[in-house]
Design a protein around this motif. Structure first.
Motif, PDB file in Angstrom:
ATOM      1  N   ALA A 154       0.833  -1.218   0.000  1.00  0.00           N
ATOM      2  CA  ALA A 154       0.000   0.000   0.000  1.00  0.00           C
ATOM      3  C   ALA A 154       0.859   1.256   0.000  1.00  0.00           C
ATOM      4  N   ASP A 155       1.976   1.241   0.714  1.00  0.00           N
ATOM      5  CA  ASP A 155       2.878   2.392   0.732  1.00  0.00           C
ATOM      6  C   ASP A 155       3.526   2.580  -0.637  1.00  0.00           C
ATOM      7  N   ILE A 156       3.936   1.481  -1.250  1.00  0.00           N
ATOM      8  CA  ILE A 156       4.564   1.551  -2.573  1.00  0.00           C
ATOM      9  C   ILE A 156       3.584   2.096  -3.611  1.00  0.00           C
ATOM     10  N   GLU A 157       2.317   1.715  -3.494  1.00  0.00           N
ATOM     11  CA  GLU A 157       1.313   2.150  -4.469  1.00  0.00           C
ATOM     12  C   GLU A 157       1.071   3.652  -4.447  1.00  0.00           C
ATOM     13  N   VAL A 158       1.418   4.326  -3.343  1.00  0.00           N
ATOM     14  CA  VAL A 158       1.288   5.784  -3.287  1.00  0.00           C
ATOM     15  C   VAL A 158       2.666   6.446  -3.333  1.00  0.00           C
ATOM     16  N   GLY A 159       3.611   5.763  -3.993  1.00  0.00           N
ATOM     17  CA  GLY A 159       4.901   6.359  -4.292  1.00  0.00           C
ATOM     18  C   GLY A 159       5.967   6.196  -3.241  1.00  0.00           C
ATOM     19  N   GLY A 160       5.696   5.412  -2.177  1.00  0.00           N
ATOM     20  CA  GLY A 160       6.670   5.247  -1.104  1.00  0.00           C
ATOM     21  C   GLY A 160       7.693   4.164  -1.386  1.00  0.00           C
ATOM     22  N   ASN A 371      -8.291   0.499  11.254  1.00  0.00           N
ATOM     23  CA  ASN A 371      -8.332   1.359  10.064  1.00  0.00           C
ATOM     24  C   ASN A 371      -7.471   2.609  10.252  1.00  0.00           C
ATOM     25  N   LEU A 372      -6.343   2.450  10.934  1.00  0.00           N
ATOM     26  CA  LEU A 372      -5.399   3.550  11.155  1.00  0.00           C
ATOM     27  C   LEU A 372      -4.207   3.413  10.216  1.00  0.00           C
ATOM     28  N   SER A 383       3.029   9.569  -0.877  1.00  0.00           N
ATOM     29  CA  SER A 383       2.293  10.817  -1.068  1.00  0.00           C
ATOM     30  C   SER A 383       1.294  11.081   0.045  1.00  0.00           C
ATOM     31  N   ARG A 384       0.929  10.046   0.783  1.00  0.00           N
ATOM     32  CA  ARG A 384      -0.008  10.236   1.898  1.00  0.00           C
ATOM     33  C   ARG A 384       0.077   9.041   2.848  1.00  0.00           C
ATOM     34  N   ALA A 385      -0.471   9.230   4.029  1.00  0.00           N
ATOM     35  CA  ALA A 385      -0.559   8.143   4.996  1.00  0.00           C
ATOM     36  C   ALA A 385      -1.663   7.180   4.564  1.00  0.00           C
ATOM     37  N   VAL A 386      -1.394   5.885   4.645  1.00  0.00           N
ATOM     38  CA  VAL A 386      -2.362   4.881   4.216  1.00  0.00           C
ATOM     39  C   VAL A 386      -2.406   3.733   5.216  1.00  0.00           C
ATOM     40  N   VAL A 387      -3.528   3.046   5.226  1.00  0.00           N
ATOM     41  CA  VAL A 387      -3.666   1.821   6.008  1.00  0.00           C
ATOM     42  C   VAL A 387      -2.861   0.729   5.313  1.00  0.00           C
ATOM     43  N   LEU A 388      -2.068  -0.014   6.063  1.00  0.00           N
ATOM     44  CA  LEU A 388      -1.170  -1.011   5.483  1.00  0.00           C
ATOM     45  C   LEU A 388      -1.688  -2.428   5.708  1.00  0.00           C
ATOM     46  N   GLY A 389      -1.407  -3.296   4.747  1.00  0.00           N
ATOM     47  CA  GLY A 389      -1.663  -4.719   4.919  1.00  0.00           C
ATOM     48  C   GLY A 389      -2.925  -5.214   4.243  1.00  0.00           C
ATOM     49  N   GLU A 390      -2.847  -6.463   3.811  1.00  0.00           N
ATOM     50  CA  GLU A 390      -3.985  -7.143   3.201  1.00  0.00           C
ATOM     51  C   GLU A 390      -4.521  -8.168   4.186  1.00  0.00           C
ATOM     52  N   ARG A 391      -5.841  -8.166   4.378  1.00  0.00           N
ATOM     53  CA  ARG A 391      -6.453  -9.057   5.351  1.00  0.00           C
ATOM     54  C   ARG A 391      -6.844 -10.386   4.711  1.00  0.00           C
TER      55      ARG A 391
END
Length: 400
Positions: A154-160, A371-372, A383-391
């Motif tokens: 999820a972090d990589i998907e927003v450019g991290g 959901n934090l 580019s922004r803070a995101v919730v990490l991980g796949e359930r």
């Protein structure tokens, strides 16, 4: 079906909120085995409280470890063999989670980082790519516990960079109003979190990045010198009997990675056997002890150089964690090079230095349930803070 998010949220919101039991598990770039913890968690972010109920390292079977290291070193593998390896790692993580809960109340959620076998940071405008094996769905099915995995995506998907992902936990556990602190992990790869005074109110002031090799080069060298009989230099005793070649260290520090400004991340793809081989060719005149002392000095110098280049000022306190925090010689060399900084381990702050990374993934799974966001954009470059991980949720049997 009630998912783990609503269960966790109900526990937190309840007036007499009971702790949430979570398992965190990770195998790092050293590929020594699986570090696993069972913890009780209360609070949310800056009020987070962590109580460790159980912690243990589960070594990989030698055949499995050898297969993982071969893939990490760029060995070719078929899709069928990759699928088999993915499943074998998931089973190893599941066995660790099941064993860890013996004599303890069961966990309600697992956070599994899995095993990184490839990591490519973002470059030239393209997103990064990171692959962790140890399928969360398999882990959930084998343990019967909802599992969160694939945290980096999820972090990589927003450019991290997708790393480091421990910095928010470092902020919550080690941040202070009146002191500048660094938390330096010394796994296979080293990474730092910089926590300036007052960061608990301003998360965007936190910085973090990979500093370069931690133990990976040292462990490879020891294994080579002993034909695999030893996989690390206990307490750094072998290196401590030698003398580092500072000229070589300065030459190796010219590598582009060390001068690259944060955010940045790396792995065995850069600091692995090929890098070690190039260094050894330049250090062939050194005896074994001097060779290990020089590699230790490279890890130390990479940390010191990164701090000098990219921190606004040196910290008041430096807390070490990871396997390298047990290397007495490395710790002594860091203290000598950072003479005005108090060098400790996270043990001194009440957080087990061997298992802090595993704790981080228990907490990241917990935050996923609430959901934090789990990343800090000021660290990863997202580019922004995101919730990490796949359930991966456990299916309940149908009611007749």
């Amino acid at each position: 079906m009630t998912d783990e998010r609503s269960e966790i949220q109900e526990n937190i919101i309840a007036k007499d909120a009971s702790p949430v039991r979570a398992i965190g598990a990770i195998s790092g770039t050293s590929v020594d085995g699986i570090d696993a913890v069972l913890v009780e968690l209360t609070g949310t972010e800056v009020d987070l409280q962590v109580k460790v109920l159980a912690a243990k390292t589960y070594p990989y079977p030698e055949d499995l470890r050898s297969r993982i290291l071969d893939v990490c070193s760029g060995g070719e593998i078929s899709m069928a063999a990759l699928a088999e390896l993915d499943e074998a790692i998931a089973k190893a993580f599941a066995n660790a989670a099941i064993d860890l809960q013996k004599n303890h109340p069961p966990a309600c959620i697992i956070g599994s980082h899995g095993q990184t076998v490839f990591h490519r940071p973002p470059r030239d405008g393209e997103l990064g790519y990171s692959l962790q094996l140890g399928r969360g769905a398999t882990l959930a099915a084998l343990t019967g516990i909802p599992t969160v995995s694939n945290f980096r995506a999820a972090d990589i998907e927003v450019g991290g960079q997708g790393a480091p992902l421990v910095s928010k936990l470092d902020l919550c556990l080690f941040g202070r109003h009146d002191r500048d602190r660094c938390v330096q992990n010394l796994g296979g790869i080293g990474n730092v979190t910089y926590l300036p005074a007052g960061c608990l109110q301003q998360f965007d002031r936190v910085r973090g990045w990979d500093t370069g090799p931690g133990n990976v080069l040292l462990d490879l060298a020891v294994s080579d010198l002993t034909d695999g009989a030893q996989t690390f230099d206990r307490d750094g005793a072998w290196a401590a009997s030698g003398h580092p070649d500072f000229t070589l260290v300065e030459r190796w520090l010219q590598d582009d990675f060390f001068r690259q400004p944060p955010p940045k991340s790396t792995g065995r793809e850069h600091f692995g056997r090929e890098f070690l081989h190039r260094c050894r060719l330049e250090a062939e005149a050194l005896n074994d002890a001097d060779w290990l002392a020089t590699l230790t000095e490279l890890t130390v110098s990479a940390i010191v150089d990164n701090y000098s280049r990219f921190l606004p000022r040196l910290p008041d306190d430096l807390f070490l964690c990871g396997g390298g925090s047990r290397n007495r010689y490395l710790k002594q060399r860091l203290q000598a090079r950072l003479e005005n900084v108090t060098v400790k381990t996270t043990d001194d702050a009440g957080v087990n230095a061997d298992y802090k990374e595993a704790i981080a993934f228990a907490v990241l799974a917990y935050w996923r349930g609430l959901n934090l966001p789990g990343n800090l954009p000021s660290v990863t470059g997202a580019s922004r803070a995101v919730v990490l991980g796949e359930r991966s949720l456990v299916a309940l049997p149908e009611i007749p």
